[in-house]
Every structure is written in C-alpha cells, then in structure tokens.
Design a protein around this motif. Structure first.
Motif, PDB file in Angstrom:
ATOM      1  N   LEU A 110       4.355  18.371  13.243  1.00 23.76           N
ATOM      2  CA  LEU A 110       3.829  17.047  13.562  1.00 23.76           C
ATOM      3  C   LEU A 110       4.979  16.076  13.809  1.00 23.76           C
ATOM      4  CD1 LEU A 110       1.059  16.828  10.824  1.00 23.76           C
ATOM      5  CD2 LEU A 110       0.684  17.030  13.280  1.00 23.76           C
ATOM      6  N   PRO A 111       4.864  15.205  14.792  1.00 21.55           N
ATOM      7  CA  PRO A 111       5.928  14.220  15.018  1.00 21.55           C
ATOM      8  C   PRO A 111       6.006  13.253  13.842  1.00 21.55           C
ATOM      9  CG  PRO A 111       4.006  13.748  16.386  1.00 21.55           C
ATOM     10  CD  PRO A 111       3.768  15.091  15.775  1.00 21.55           C
ATOM     11  N   MET A 112       7.215  12.917  13.437  1.00 18.80           N
ATOM     12  CA  MET A 112       7.421  12.059  12.264  1.00 18.80           C
ATOM     13  C   MET A 112       8.271  10.837  12.597  1.00 18.80           C
ATOM     14  SD  MET A 112       5.749  13.627   9.858  1.00 18.80           S
ATOM     15  CE  MET A 112       6.355  13.120   8.253  1.00 18.80           C
ATOM     16  N   ARG A 113       8.339  10.454  13.875  1.00 16.69           N
ATOM     17  CA  ARG A 113       9.186   9.318  14.247  1.00 16.69           C
ATOM     18  C   ARG A 113       8.735   8.026  13.582  1.00 16.69           C
ATOM     19  NH1 ARG A 113       8.568  12.035  19.215  1.00 16.69           N
ATOM     20  NH2 ARG A 113      10.488  12.993  19.991  1.00 16.69           N
ATOM     21  N   TRP A 114       7.428   7.788  13.546  1.00  9.41           N
ATOM     22  CA  TRP A 114       6.917   6.565  12.941  1.00  9.41           C
ATOM     23  C   TRP A 114       7.229   6.536  11.449  1.00  9.41           C
ATOM     24  CZ3 TRP A 114       5.741   1.813  13.726  1.00  9.41           C
ATOM     25  CH2 TRP A 114       4.952   1.102  12.826  1.00  9.41           C
ATOM     26  N   TYR A 115       7.086   7.667  10.787  1.00  4.96           N
ATOM     27  CA  TYR A 115       7.410   7.781   9.363  1.00  4.96           C
ATOM     28  C   TYR A 115       8.876   7.431   9.121  1.00  4.96           C
ATOM     29  CZ  TYR A 115       8.854  10.281   5.131  1.00  4.96           C
ATOM     30  OH  TYR A 115       9.438  10.625   3.934  1.00  4.96           O
ATOM     31  N   LYS A 116       9.763   7.975   9.944  1.00  5.07           N
ATOM     32  CA  LYS A 116      11.192   7.689   9.785  1.00  5.07           C
ATOM     33  C   LYS A 116      11.497   6.212  10.061  1.00  5.07           C
ATOM     34  CE  LYS A 116      12.698  12.376  10.952  1.00  5.07           C
ATOM     35  NZ  LYS A 116      13.458  13.225  11.920  1.00  5.07           N
ATOM     36  N   PHE A 121      13.787   1.615   8.347  1.00  4.87           N
ATOM     37  CA  PHE A 121      13.979   0.292   8.945  1.00  4.87           C
ATOM     38  C   PHE A 121      12.905  -0.706   8.519  1.00  4.87           C
ATOM     39  CE2 PHE A 121      13.262  -2.788  12.376  1.00  4.87           C
ATOM     40  CZ  PHE A 121      14.513  -3.391  12.412  1.00  4.87           C
ATOM     41  N   SER A 122      11.652  -0.413   8.837  1.00  6.69           N
ATOM     42  CA  SER A 122      10.588  -1.391   8.670  1.00  6.69           C
ATOM     43  C   SER A 122      10.437  -1.866   7.227  1.00  6.69           C
ATOM     44  CB  SER A 122       9.264  -0.803   9.167  1.00  6.69           C
ATOM     45  OG  SER A 122       8.212  -1.728   8.996  1.00  6.69           O
ATOM     46  N   LEU A 123      10.384  -0.945   6.280  1.00  4.96           N
ATOM     47  CA  LEU A 123      10.166  -1.337   4.893  1.00  4.96           C
ATOM     48  C   LEU A 123      11.380  -2.053   4.307  1.00  4.96           C
ATOM     49  CD1 LEU A 123       8.159   1.758   3.630  1.00  4.96           C
ATOM     50  CD2 LEU A 123       7.325  -0.568   3.976  1.00  4.96           C
ATOM     51  N   PHE A 124      12.567  -1.617   4.676  1.00  4.22           N
ATOM     52  CA  PHE A 124      13.759  -2.334   4.230  1.00  4.22           C
ATOM     53  C   PHE A 124      13.765  -3.766   4.770  1.00  4.22           C
ATOM     54  CE2 PHE A 124      16.067   1.854   3.549  1.00  4.22           C
ATOM     55  CZ  PHE A 124      16.147   1.698   2.166  1.00  4.22           C
ATOM     56  N   LEU A 182       7.239   7.030  -0.269  1.00  4.15           N
ATOM     57  CA  LEU A 182       7.082   7.681   1.028  1.00  4.15           C
ATOM     58  C   LEU A 182       8.259   8.608   1.316  1.00  4.15           C
ATOM     59  CD1 LEU A 182       5.747   4.763   3.263  1.00  4.15           C
ATOM     60  CD2 LEU A 182       4.468   6.738   2.445  1.00  4.15           C
ATOM     61  N   ALA A 183       9.466   8.156   1.014  1.00  5.76           N
ATOM     62  CA  ALA A 183      10.655   8.955   1.302  1.00  5.76           C
ATOM     63  C   ALA A 183      10.669  10.249   0.518  1.00  5.76           C
ATOM     64  CB  ALA A 183      11.915   8.142   1.001  1.00  5.76           C
ATOM     65  N   HIS A 184      10.052  10.265  -0.672  1.00  6.50           N
ATOM     66  CA  HIS A 184      10.015  11.463  -1.496  1.00  6.50           C
ATOM     67  C   HIS A 184       8.659  12.173  -1.419  1.00  6.50           C
ATOM     68  CE1 HIS A 184      13.462   9.286  -3.240  1.00  6.50           C
ATOM     69  NE2 HIS A 184      13.920  10.498  -3.490  1.00  6.50           N
ATOM     70  N   PHE A 185       7.859  11.814  -0.414  1.00 12.59           N
ATOM     71  CA  PHE A 185       6.584  12.482  -0.146  1.00 12.59           C
ATOM     72  C   PHE A 185       5.675  12.495  -1.371  1.00 12.59           C
ATOM     73  CE2 PHE A 185       9.559  14.159   2.971  1.00 12.59           C
ATOM     74  CZ  PHE A 185       8.850  13.993   4.145  1.00 12.59           C
ATOM     75  N   LYS A 186       5.614  11.360  -2.071  1.00 13.19           N
ATOM     76  CA  LYS A 186       4.710  11.246  -3.204  1.00 13.19           C
ATOM     77  C   LYS A 186       3.260  11.222  -2.707  1.00 13.19           C
ATOM     78  CE  LYS A 186       7.886  11.002  -6.375  1.00 13.19           C
ATOM     79  NZ  LYS A 186       8.056  12.095  -7.362  1.00 13.19           N
ATOM     80  N   LYS A 187       2.395  11.815  -3.500  1.00  6.86           N
ATOM     81  CA  LYS A 187       0.997  11.978  -3.088  1.00  6.86           C
ATOM     82  C   LYS A 187       0.324  10.651  -2.767  1.00  6.86           C
ATOM     83  CE  LYS A 187      -3.364  14.057  -4.637  1.00  6.86           C
ATOM     84  NZ  LYS A 187      -4.036  14.800  -5.730  1.00  6.86           N
ATOM     85  N   ASP A 188       0.580   9.619  -3.575  1.00  5.19           N
ATOM     86  CA  ASP A 188      -0.077   8.323  -3.377  1.00  5.19           C
ATOM     87  C   ASP A 188       0.741   7.368  -2.515  1.00  5.19           C
ATOM     88  OD1 ASP A 188      -2.256   9.052  -4.941  1.00  5.19           O
ATOM     89  OD2 ASP A 188      -1.272   8.433  -6.800  1.00  5.19           O
ATOM     90  N   GLY A 189       1.861   7.828  -1.967  1.00  5.58           N
ATOM     91  CA  GLY A 189       2.703   6.971  -1.151  1.00  5.58           C
ATOM     92  C   GLY A 189       1.980   6.335   0.019  1.00  5.58           C
ATOM     93  N   PRO A 190       1.280   7.104   0.860  1.00  5.05           N
ATOM     94  CA  PRO A 190       0.553   6.493   1.994  1.00  5.05           C
ATOM     95  C   PRO A 190      -0.485   5.468   1.552  1.00  5.05           C
ATOM     96  CG  PRO A 190       0.800   8.852   2.339  1.00  5.05           C
ATOM     97  CD  PRO A 190       1.262   8.583   0.940  1.00  5.05           C
ATOM     98  N   LEU A 191      -1.232   5.773   0.472  1.00  2.89           N
ATOM     99  CA  LEU A 191      -2.238   4.824  -0.015  1.00  2.89           C
ATOM    100  C   LEU A 191      -1.577   3.534  -0.481  1.00  2.89           C
ATOM    101  CD1 LEU A 191      -5.082   4.022  -0.904  1.00  2.89           C
ATOM    102  CD2 LEU A 191      -4.660   5.232  -3.067  1.00  2.89           C
ATOM    103  N   ASN A 241      -2.080   3.190  10.443  1.00  2.48           N
ATOM    104  CA  ASN A 241      -1.401   3.998   9.434  1.00  2.48           C
ATOM    105  C   ASN A 241      -2.372   4.868   8.643  1.00  2.48           C
ATOM    106  OD1 ASN A 241       1.645   3.409   9.209  1.00  2.48           O
ATOM    107  ND2 ASN A 241       0.754   1.377   9.476  1.00  2.48           N
ATOM    108  N   TYR A 242      -3.598   4.409   8.475  1.00  4.81           N
ATOM    109  CA  TYR A 242      -4.616   5.229   7.821  1.00  4.81           C
ATOM    110  C   TYR A 242      -4.854   6.509   8.622  1.00  4.81           C
ATOM    111  CZ  TYR A 242      -9.141   6.743   6.031  1.00  4.81           C
ATOM    112  OH  TYR A 242     -10.169   7.493   5.516  1.00  4.81           O
ATOM    113  N   LEU A 243      -4.960   6.369   9.935  1.00  2.21           N
ATOM    114  CA  LEU A 243      -5.160   7.543  10.793  1.00  2.21           C
ATOM    115  C   LEU A 243      -3.903   8.405  10.835  1.00  2.21           C
ATOM    116  CD1 LEU A 243      -7.046   5.801  13.756  1.00  2.21           C
ATOM    117  CD2 LEU A 243      -8.033   7.171  11.908  1.00  2.21           C
ATOM    118  N   TYR A 244      -2.743   7.767  10.927  1.00  3.10           N
ATOM    119  CA  TYR A 244      -1.472   8.497  11.036  1.00  3.10           C
ATOM    120  C   TYR A 244      -1.223   9.348   9.797  1.00  3.10           C
ATOM    121  CZ  TYR A 244       3.578   9.252  11.448  1.00  3.10           C
ATOM    122  OH  TYR A 244       4.830   9.823  11.507  1.00  3.10           O
ATOM    123  N   PHE A 245      -1.314   8.735   8.623  1.00  7.77           N
ATOM    124  CA  PHE A 245      -1.032   9.479   7.397  1.00  7.77           C
ATOM    125  C   PHE A 245      -2.176  10.414   7.021  1.00  7.77           C
ATOM    126  CE2 PHE A 245       2.065   5.996   6.798  1.00  7.77           C
ATOM    127  CZ  PHE A 245       3.187   6.770   6.553  1.00  7.77           C
ATOM    128  N   GLY A 246      -3.375  10.127   7.528  1.00 12.59           N
ATOM    129  CA  GLY A 246      -4.483  11.050   7.276  1.00 12.59           C
ATOM    130  C   GLY A 246      -4.227  12.419   7.878  1.00 12.59           C
TER     131      GLY A 246
END
Length: 254
Positions: A110-116, A121-124, A182-191, A241-246
C-alpha cells in the motif's frame, strides 16, 4: 520440474516456463523467482514485520503454508491438485501439480506517502504552530503593543486568552504524542489522530464563542473566511484520514 506459477510441467533444468515464461531458476537462498512478487518496502514492510506478517502478504494470508509433499498417486488415478493463488496478471489461476505447495497470494504494498508526510512534517508543524499560538495568547503578544489597552477595555478577555493559551500548549504536546503513536504503528494511533483533528475544530469554536461573550462582538465579526475555511478543511481531513487509515488498519497492531 513444475512451474510454481501456472503448474505446467517443464523439462528438468529449464530456465523459463514453456507456458507462461516464468523464470524457473532459483536465486540465491533457494526461493524461486516467481514466489516473491509484490514485496513491500519502507513503512509498509516495517509495519508488516512488527505485526508478524510477511511484507507484501495480503491480510489473512500470513498463515498460508504449503502442505507437506504427498505420496505418489496410485497408478491410473488422476493426480490431485491444489490451487495457485498468484497467477500471472491477465492469466487465469491454474492448478499446482500434485505434491507441489500452493504459492501464497502476495498483495502489492500500500502507498504510504501520506503517512510519511504526516509523521515527518504535518504533525511536527501543527505542534509548533499550536505551541507558538499558545505562548502568544498567554503573554498577550497576539495584540502586540496594544495588549494592555485591549485588556483594559475588555475586562474578561485576559482570562480567556490565558485558558486558551494553556489549551493550545497542551494540544501541541498531544500532537507530538499522537505523532509518536503513528510512527510506532500503535493500534489506536489512527483513532487518536482523528480525535486530535476534531479537538482542534472544537477548541477553535469554543474560543470564538468565549471571545464573543466577553467582547460583545458577533462570531461573524471575530472569524473571517480563512477561519471557517480552516475548520471546513479539518472536517474534510477527518473523513479522508478515516478512509485512508481504514485501508491500513492491519498495519497498526502494536
């Protein structure tokens, strides 16, 4: 020898399948070249490895393994076969010959550009902006040299600004915390990221209402088109983001 992709029997020592052209020569490590399509890389591979799933393997396919080699079929009876899961593009799934394990389906990464973009950048940037705005609100720097005059005219404005400043600083800290999840792929990170976006909208609205109550001005006078546009964009981001992380929910399992 049999082709691992289409199941066609080829003479021993053949370099390519006579039916589908798949390379039959095993590379270093003994794994046939046709058995490892769609290998993932980058963030997808890291997440898949952390979740115990082979990179590039579709969700639910991680546990598929070929059966042990079966004994030779009795003379005169047709050789049973097992399905091949990853037929070549445009080619119907064939049947692996008797005694040959099926090749697990390998989904494209799956493409992960938006995640990166979000975690690097965005969250910082969001945390930095909220922190700066919070400090400005706490110190009255929002009004520049006229802060004392503004606070003298609107008696209840300073407490509102102080509370708003504290909330923004806390929001900046929460933004970094969500970024780490999100960076450590925590289960509740997207939520938590979706909640963070919603919190920004709610805090901005409550601040506008408080300012209107203290100053006697209308909300329309306090908020310009850019303010409403920013809130609308944040609401759209929640849906996107709901659709993306889903679609990438299986990657966040820590």
């Amino acid at each position: 020898m049999f082709c691992p992709r289409c199941g066609t029997q080829n003479p021993d020592g053949s370099a390519f399948c006579s039916h589908c052209g798949t390379a039959l020569t095993a590379p270093a490590g003994g794994v046939p070249a046709a058995a490892a399509p769609g290998a993932a890389s980058g963030a997808t591979a890291e997440a898949a490895s952390a979740c115990g799933v082979a990179p590039g393997t579709a969700p639910g396919a991680a546990g598929i393994a070929g059966p042990a080699l079966s004994p030779v079929a009795p003379a005169g009876s047709p050789a049973p076969s097992v399905p091949v899961f990853n037929a070549a593009p445009g080619q119907a799934s064939g049947q692996a010959p008797f005694g040959q394990p099926p090749v697990p389906y390998a989904a494209p990464a799956l493409p992960m550009r938006w995640y990166k973009f979000l975690i690097w950048f965005s969250l910082f940037l969001g945390a930095l902006v909220n922190f700066g705005a919070g400090i400005a609100s706490l110190t009255g720097a929002t009004y520049g040299d006229d802060a004392a005059l503004v606070y003298a005219f609107y008696q209840g404005l300073k407490p509102v600004d102080v509370i708003y400043g504290v909330v923004l600083v806390l929001l900046a800290v929460a933004t970094i915390a969500v970024r780490q999840e999100l960076a450590h792929f925590k289960k509740d990170g997207p939520l938590h990221y979706l909640v963070l976006i919603g919190a920004n909208i709610v805090i901005a609205l409550v601040h506008l209402i408080a300012l209107a109550a203290v100053t006697g001005l209308g909300i329309g006078d306090l908020a310009d088109s850019s303010t409403w546009g920013s809130m609308f964009a944040s609401a759209v981001l929640i849906v996107v983001n709901y659709l993306y992380f889903g679609k990438r929910k299986h990657l966040f399992c820590n």
